[in-house]
Scaffold this motif. Structure first.
Motif, PDB file in Angstrom:
ATOM      1  N   HIS B 301       0.837  -1.210   0.000  1.00 52.68           N
ATOM      2  CA  HIS B 301       0.000   0.000   0.000  1.00 52.68           C
ATOM      3  C   HIS B 301       0.870   1.258   0.000  1.00 52.68           C
ATOM      4  O   HIS B 301       0.641   2.191  -0.779  1.00 52.68           O
ATOM      5  N   LEU B 302       1.876   1.275   0.867  1.00 53.14           N
ATOM      6  CA  LEU B 302       2.754   2.448   0.949  1.00 53.14           C
ATOM      7  C   LEU B 302       3.466   2.668  -0.373  1.00 53.14           C
ATOM      8  O   LEU B 302       3.591   3.801  -0.849  1.00 53.14           O
ATOM      9  N   TYR B 303       3.926   1.562  -0.971  1.00 52.06           N
ATOM     10  CA  TYR B 303       4.639   1.709  -2.244  1.00 52.06           C
ATOM     11  C   TYR B 303       3.696   2.199  -3.342  1.00 52.06           C
ATOM     12  O   TYR B 303       4.025   3.100  -4.116  1.00 52.06           O
ATOM     13  N   ARG B 304       2.520   1.597  -3.415  1.00 57.38           N
ATOM     14  CA  ARG B 304       1.573   1.994  -4.474  1.00 57.38           C
ATOM     15  C   ARG B 304       1.119   3.442  -4.326  1.00 57.38           C
ATOM     16  O   ARG B 304       0.813   4.113  -5.307  1.00 57.38           O
ATOM     17  N   ARG B 305       1.036   3.890  -3.085  1.00 57.07           N
ATOM     18  CA  ARG B 305       0.666   5.286  -2.853  1.00 57.07           C
ATOM     19  C   ARG B 305       1.826   6.232  -3.113  1.00 57.07           C
ATOM     20  O   ARG B 305       1.658   7.451  -3.008  1.00 57.07           O
ATOM     21  N   GLY B 306       2.999   5.662  -3.343  1.00 56.95           N
ATOM     22  CA  GLY B 306       4.190   6.506  -3.464  1.00 56.95           C
ATOM     23  C   GLY B 306       4.443   7.262  -2.173  1.00 56.95           C
ATOM     24  O   GLY B 306       4.887   8.421  -2.175  1.00 56.95           O
ATOM     25  N   ALA B 307       4.130   6.617  -1.060  1.00 60.59           N
ATOM     26  CA  ALA B 307       4.127   7.326   0.215  1.00 60.59           C
ATOM     27  C   ALA B 307       5.499   7.883   0.578  1.00 60.59           C
ATOM     28  O   ALA B 307       5.617   9.041   0.986  1.00 60.59           O
ATOM     29  N   THR B 308       6.528   7.059   0.420  1.00 59.31           N
ATOM     30  CA  THR B 308       7.855   7.499   0.842  1.00 59.31           C
ATOM     31  C   THR B 308       8.268   8.749   0.074  1.00 59.31           C
ATOM     32  O   THR B 308       8.721   9.736   0.665  1.00 59.31           O
ATOM     33  N   ALA B 309       8.065   8.709  -1.238  1.00 59.55           N
ATOM     34  CA  ALA B 309       8.440   9.867  -2.048  1.00 59.55           C
ATOM     35  C   ALA B 309       7.556  11.072  -1.732  1.00 59.55           C
ATOM     36  O   ALA B 309       8.033  12.213  -1.639  1.00 59.55           O
ATOM     37  N   ALA B 310       6.263  10.840  -1.544  1.00 58.37           N
ATOM     38  CA  ALA B 310       5.338  11.957  -1.290  1.00 58.37           C
ATOM     39  C   ALA B 310       5.637  12.627   0.047  1.00 58.37           C
ATOM     40  O   ALA B 310       5.625  13.857   0.159  1.00 58.37           O
ATOM     41  N   ILE B 311       5.902  11.802   1.053  1.00 56.69           N
ATOM     42  CA  ILE B 311       6.200  12.369   2.374  1.00 56.69           C
ATOM     43  C   ILE B 311       7.526  13.108   2.314  1.00 56.69           C
ATOM     44  O   ILE B 311       7.655  14.234   2.810  1.00 56.69           O
ATOM     45  N   SER B 312       8.487  12.472   1.670  1.00 52.57           N
ATOM     46  CA  SER B 312       9.794  13.106   1.531  1.00 52.57           C
ATOM     47  C   SER B 312       9.661  14.444   0.787  1.00 52.57           C
ATOM     48  O   SER B 312      10.298  15.441   1.146  1.00 52.57           O
ATOM     49  N   GLY B 313       8.794  14.478  -0.229  1.00 51.81           N
ATOM     50  CA  GLY B 313       8.563  15.713  -0.973  1.00 51.81           C
ATOM     51  C   GLY B 313       7.937  16.787  -0.110  1.00 51.81           C
ATOM     52  O   GLY B 313       8.342  17.962  -0.125  1.00 51.81           O
ATOM     53  N   LEU B 314       6.963  16.378   0.694  1.00 55.88           N
ATOM     54  CA  LEU B 314       6.303  17.303   1.607  1.00 55.88           C
ATOM     55  C   LEU B 314       7.317  17.890   2.584  1.00 55.88           C
ATOM     56  O   LEU B 314       7.306  19.084   2.895  1.00 55.88           O
TER      57      LEU B 314
END
Lengths: 349, 349
Positions: B301-314
């Protein structure tokens, strides 16, 4: 547990702080009334504004009024009061302690700021020898039997010496109050393998391994959050008052969310203060009337069992055997602590 | 929460540490099999002894076998291993991280010793700028919506600067992963009035009051143990990893005692590691097969949401606005901390 405290015979006089707690005095009056109705040998000393006491007197059967007396005090301790002013002599909680000291009452119950109650108790009763930090003890009614958790907010200190002394207090409490002949004592941490935990736990675990406990008790090592509710691994669980307070409230919240506590009982909202030479029960600041009633019942139970004297006696025997060595034990060492060397005592259980 | 993670479309390749956890490899194999069967786009990279991987391959439909590959590694990390040896390069968890670094996999799941997983992730992926202590994040499915709790065991440090940075991480996680547009961020303590708590909380509360959070998020002050399960007061609850780990397990134990979690869901047994430049999910050391399956589903789920990149971007936007000032911020100060300045990272969630 407090809800399930049996009502025993024998006169007991509880000094109730009418101005302690968020809902005071109304909630305290309601709680006192509940406790009063459930226990025919219970006498109340209402400490607070006479008009609040009158409210209670007004609804009590005239024949029962002789079981109620009043000590008029106008000032309580507010949760927002400056901690340095918690020891003011003119407050309801100080007056409630004074009533036990002058033998007008047998025990104190307050839902006020814990820091103020601990300070009042220490000033009025004095600490037991070897106890630098009185502890708040909560009993969790696990399926396997009661689990004694301490500290739940008496102090936030996590020094090895304090945790070791609290282990002794908790073991004595389990034996005297709950009749556990061979209490298993555990140190709360994040895993059960030796070495698990923060700096304070890693320092305390070997100290507890070597620290002599009261007769019958033994140290089982590290335990985890689950063990508080299951009771599988220990009868007494030792932690600092910060962690214990948060955990107790977390479990209470979980039971509320799950639709209610298990059949064995929920998280207590009243805790006994141990380490001072008097019987004191601290109720949750947000206590409801039934919580206050439970707290009063717990105080009555502790007094009728002679718990304070029995535990103190057990500790004195223990000390005579050379097991406790005064406030400045090597166990406390010169090292730093995780929860601070001089944490204030200040929270509700 | 993880049990309720939706299965979304899109290929994702999870590197699974076959030798992590008390029940490894059998439980990990069973968990991987469950996750595999529930998600037709899930690919697994099994990192561990080939004979354990063969067990899984043996029961999978031949047509599905192309979704499984194996990286043979013989050595895991034992819970009892010397922490200084946790970073050994020849372990399954290091190899799982390496597989993401060399783009053979998209995310890592391990139920092994948390300290080893955190170390492997930091060494393999590197930390995000301004994050000295990666945090383990658990999501509690409260009635009012998800409550993000951190840290639950990434580190035991309670410095103001660390807590403030974790507040930022948690707020970003709530927004990106749970779609909470305006996360309310609270600091876990023993009361809600300012000034309540141990030394670390009293130091951190004013720092958090002033610390800028990601857009939409705001700090609501101190919260209590109840708030983790109710979600009434905050969407993100910040604490040190020692307290968070014990609280999470205490709540899990309470739900078990109460006959099961509430309808909204129970305490998660898998947590996301945040603060490293890769997607990592840590499962409970005592994970069952369904816990492993939940952990794998969470990683997917985290990978599909691109969570790591999105949070890092934020966080990068946030830093560009001048809100984070590098590892040595004044907020950390020279002062002592309650949970130790150099606590090891080492526990299971």
């Amino acid at each position: 547990m407090t809800a399930g405290v049996p009502v025993e015979p024998g006169t007991v006089r509880i000094a109730v702080d009418l101005l302690g707690g968020d809902g005071a005095p109304a909630v305290v009056v309601d709680g006192a009334l509940r406790a009063f109705g459930a226990d025919p040998d219970l006498h109340l000393l209402l400490v607070g504004p006479p008009e609040a006491a009158d409210e209670l007197l007004g609804v009590v059967h005239p024949a029962d009024r002789e079981r109620i007396s009043v000590r008029p005090v106008q000032r309580g301790v507010a949760m927002t009061d400056d901690p340095r002013r918690l020891s003011r002599a003119d407050t309801t909680v100080r007056a409630a302690v004074a009533a036990v000291v002058d033998r007008t009452a047998d025990a104190v119950v307050s839902a006020g700021a814990t820091g103020a109650t601990v300070t009042a108790a220490v000033l009025g009763f004095g600490r037991w020898p070897d106890v630098r930090r009185p502890a708040l003890i909560a009993t969790m009614p696990a399926l396997a039997g009661p689990v004694v958790l301490l500290d739940v907010g008496g102090s936030f200190e996590a020094r090895p010496g304090t945790l070791a002394r609290h282990a002794v207090l908790g073991a004595a409490y389990a034996t005297v109050v709950h009749g556990v002949a061979h209490p298993r004592v555990g140190l709360l941490s994040v895993g059960t393998e030796a070495g698990k935990g923060d700096r304070a736990r890693r320092a305390a675990d070997p100290v507890l391994t070597l620290a002599p406990l009261p007769p019958g008790a033994h140290y089982v090592g590290l335990v985890e959050g689950y063990d508080i509710t299951s009771g599988d691994r220990a009868d007494v669980i030792v932690t600092d008052g910060f962690t214990g307070n948060i955990l107790l409230k977390g479990i209470e919240g979980a039971y509320a969310m799950a639709g209610g506590p298990p059949a064995s009982g929920g998280a207590p909202r009243a805790a006994a203060l141990l380490g001072v030479a008097g019987t004191v029960v601290v109720c949750h600041g947000a206590a409801r009337d039934d919580d206050l009633a439970s707290g009063i019942a717990l105080a009555a139970h502790l007094y009728r069992r002679g718990a304070t004297a029995a535990i103190s006696g057990l500790l004195a025997d223990h000390a005579r055997d050379g097991h406790l060595t005064g406030p400045g034990t090597a166990a406390d060492g010169p090292g730093r602590t995780d929860h601070g060397a001089d944490e204030r005592t200040e929270e509700t259980p």
